[in-house]
Design an enzyme around this catalytic site. Structure first.
Site, PDB file in Angstrom:
ATOM      1  N   TYR A 148       0.830  -1.200   0.000  1.00 46.74           N
ATOM      2  CA  TYR A 148       0.000   0.000   0.000  1.00 46.74           C
ATOM      3  C   TYR A 148       0.868   1.255   0.000  1.00 46.74           C
ATOM      4  O   TYR A 148       1.646   1.487   0.922  1.00 46.74           O
ATOM      5  CB  TYR A 148      -0.934   0.022   1.214  1.00 46.74           C
ATOM      6  CG  TYR A 148      -1.893  -1.145   1.309  1.00 46.74           C
ATOM      7  CD1 TYR A 148      -2.177  -1.960   0.211  1.00 46.74           C
ATOM      8  CD2 TYR A 148      -2.517  -1.450   2.509  1.00 46.74           C
ATOM      9  CE1 TYR A 148      -3.050  -3.031   0.311  1.00 46.74           C
ATOM     10  CE2 TYR A 148      -3.399  -2.517   2.624  1.00 46.74           C
ATOM     11  CZ  TYR A 148      -3.655  -3.307   1.523  1.00 46.74           C
ATOM     12  OH  TYR A 148      -4.525  -4.374   1.634  1.00 46.74           O
ATOM     13  N   LYS A 202     -17.677  -1.344  -2.192  1.00 43.32           N
ATOM     14  CA  LYS A 202     -17.339  -0.044  -2.787  1.00 43.32           C
ATOM     15  C   LYS A 202     -18.461   0.978  -2.623  1.00 43.32           C
ATOM     16  O   LYS A 202     -18.659   1.850  -3.483  1.00 43.32           O
ATOM     17  CB  LYS A 202     -16.980  -0.208  -4.270  1.00 43.32           C
ATOM     18  CG  LYS A 202     -15.768  -1.099  -4.500  1.00 43.32           C
ATOM     19  CD  LYS A 202     -15.434  -1.220  -5.974  1.00 43.32           C
ATOM     20  CE  LYS A 202     -14.200  -2.099  -6.182  1.00 43.32           C
ATOM     21  NZ  LYS A 202     -13.864  -2.270  -7.604  1.00 43.32           N
TER      22      LYS A 202
END
Length: 304
Positions: free
Chosen positions: A52, A203
């Protein structure tokens, strides 16, 4: 107060909602404030990965927990090899890479141990025995306490269940992605291995803001028309509940699931997610209604 669940047969007890750190962003002050607030309101499980933001996320998390390290269950991942100055990464589950990458993660997070170290993917073409040996040695050395995998591949998960000492499997799981229900959830439960459910809000489609999220979207085998039909039906059935609550609690309903880890890119998202988990579980009847009215997705590849 957030309930704590045991991960597998480990000594790790994690809050039923953790913080998926991938969406924290690169504004360090904002990200650190979110992590600290999460800890203040009862979240003790933080999930990051060396990939990340190419290590920056681990560094930010490490800064945020310096004064609280022993009160946090810290999870990170390994397997995606990247180098400074390069835009991409390569898959590398080799023993040599895992044992070198863990040192960099420890340095970035300013800690001398990782509670849960996870393989960030995996295929049957990997040398599983070598990968497992690396994790087992890190446990013996005290560098990591336990290990797991992050995978949505049934054939890979089954191999690790049979051959390794994993305590957890992270996988995408939600009302719109019920693939783990076909065989994996029961398998892991029977072997005392916990599921960490990522993507429980799909999402944002499985929140009360779904109307603005659809906007031509598709999700797995749900077309835009499917979403336009199903999501209002789901909301209407649970008219007295937030869809956030319904969705988070759906993913927590199966006893194999120890925690859900929605991301949070703002303080409001963090507080909303925790509030909705605390709003209470689904009844068995509500859970079965969702199963009867949503798609029974199955994995189309990586099967036996």
């Amino acid at each position: 107060m957030l309930r704590k669940n045991r991960i597998g047969q480990s000594s790790l007890f994690v809050s039923e909602i953790g913080l998926g750190c991938m969406s924290l962003g690169t504004d360090e002050k904002k990200a650190v404030d979110i992590v600290k607030k999460a800890i203040d309101i009862g979240i003790n499980y933080l999930d990051t990965a060396d990939l990340y933001d190419f290590g920056l996320n681990e560094a930010i998390v490490g800064n945020a927990i310096r004064e609280n390290r022993d009160n946090v269950i810290l999870a990170t991942k390994v397997g995606n090899r990247f180098e400074e100055g390069k835009s991409g990464w390569d898959w590398d589950p080799s023993k040599s890479y895992i044992k070198s990458a863990v040192k960099k993660s420890l340095h970035r997070m300013q800690t001398d141990y990782i509670d849960l170290y996870q393989l960030h993917g995996g295929t049957l073409e990997d040398n599983l025995e070598e990968t497992i040996e690396a994790f087992d040695e890190l446990v013996d050395e005290g560098v990591i306490r336990y290990y797991g995998i992050s995978s949505i591949r049934p054939n890979v998960i089954k191999e690790y269940v049979q051959k390794s000492n994993i305590v957890s499997v992270m996988m995408q799981y939600s009302i719109l992605d019920r693939r783990p229900e076909e065989q994996i959830l029961d398998l892991l439960y029977d072997h005392h291995i916990s599921v960490i459910a990522r993507g429980p809000l799909a999402k944002g489609l499985l929140t009360d803001k779904f109307t603005e999220k659809i906007n031509g979207s598709t999700y797995l085998d749900y077309t835009t028309d499917d979403l336009t039909t199903f999501l209002p039906k789901l909301k209407n059935h649970f008219e007295n509940k937030s869809l956030n609550n319904v969705s988070l609690r759906y993913s927590l309903h199966h006893p194999a699931v120890a925690a859900v880890i929605p991301g949070a890119s703002s303080m409001n998202q963090l507080l909303e997610n925790v509030e909705q988990v605390l709003a209470g579980p689904l009844t068995d009847e509500e859970y079965l209604w969702i199963q009867s009215n949503s798609k029974e997705n199955v994995y189309s590849s990586h099967r036996d």
